[in-house]
Design an enzyme around this catalytic site. Structure first.
Site, short mmCIF file in Angstrom:
data_model
loop_
_atom_site.label_atom_id
_atom_site.label_comp_id
_atom_site.label_asym_id
_atom_site.label_seq_id
_atom_site.Cartn_x
_atom_site.Cartn_y
_atom_site.Cartn_z
N HIS A 157 12.41 22.87 40.29
CA HIS A 157 12.96 24.17 39.88
C HIS A 157 11.86 25.24 39.81
O HIS A 157 10.74 24.99 39.40
CB HIS A 157 13.64 24.05 38.50
CG HIS A 157 12.66 23.75 37.41
ND1 HIS A 157 12.02 24.75 36.70
CD2 HIS A 157 12.20 22.58 36.92
CE1 HIS A 157 11.20 24.20 35.81
NE2 HIS A 157 11.29 22.88 35.93
N GLY A 209 3.86 20.47 63.87
CA GLY A 209 3.27 20.12 62.58
C GLY A 209 2.13 21.01 62.13
O GLY A 209 1.91 21.20 60.95
N HIS A 213 3.32 23.02 54.96
CA HIS A 213 3.80 21.68 55.29
C HIS A 213 3.64 20.81 54.04
O HIS A 213 2.52 20.61 53.57
CB HIS A 213 2.99 21.10 56.45
CG HIS A 213 3.52 19.82 56.98
ND1 HIS A 213 3.64 19.58 58.31
CD2 HIS A 213 3.97 18.70 56.37
CE1 HIS A 213 4.14 18.37 58.51
NE2 HIS A 213 4.34 17.82 57.32
#
Length: 168
Positions: free
Chosen positions: A97, A30, A106
């Site tokens: 988009h 992480g 992250h």
């Protein structure tokens, strides 16, 4: 090619490169910096870095998914969005988009990157945080849980609130 049992102080599941030479490798630590170092080490060893997309995620295209990236269940990555290397897109996060997510970012569960958003290298986007359309985050920005970036965040640091303001 002995690796030992740790890399950068993190335990690994193999002892020798030869044990995994033909395997597909995915680093999912992480911490963005640790993930970047471990993936760079694996690449330097000539290992094949793969990607992972949950069968419950929705990707319009996988052509713009960088090596080592992970897209988890319920996440949406829309048309012309680009993910760099080692990116984690958490459960139910949305990358709209034309958004661009640089390497080793992250994006936590429920976060939203609106159309054309740009997220710099090594950023951390907290749970349910949002980046408004066409807004850019500099490398190294941490956007706290629930924060809303309504204008460019040009300096690395920790930002919180709505609108997001630097707090460190």
């Amino acid at each position: 090619h002995e690796l030992g049992s740790t890399i950068d102080g993190h335990e690994v599941g193999f002892e020798r490169v030869e044990d995994i030479r033909d395997a597909q490798v995915l680093v999912t630590v992480g911490n963005n910096g640790v993930r970047a170092r471990l993936q760079a080490r694996a690449e330097a060893l000539g290992l094949h870095i793969t990607t992972y997309t949950s069968h419950r995620a929705h990707l319009v295209t996988q052509e713009e998914l960088g090596a080592g990236s992970v897209v988890l269940a319920g996440a949406v990555v829309n048309w012309a969005a680009r993910l760099g290397k080692g990116v984690i897109i958490g459960s139910a996060a949305v990358v709209e988009h034309d958004a661009q997510v640089d390497d080793f970012v992250h994006v936590s569960p429920g976060a939203v990157l609106a159309g054309g958003a740009r997220v710099g290298k090594g950023c951390f986007i907290g749970v349910n945080a949002s980046v408004v359309a066409q807004v850019t985050l500099a490398d190294g920005v941490t956007l706290g849980a629930g924060a809303v970036a309504v204008e460019d965040l040009r300096e690395p640091g920790v930002y919180a609130g709505s609108p997001a303001r630097r707090v460190d």
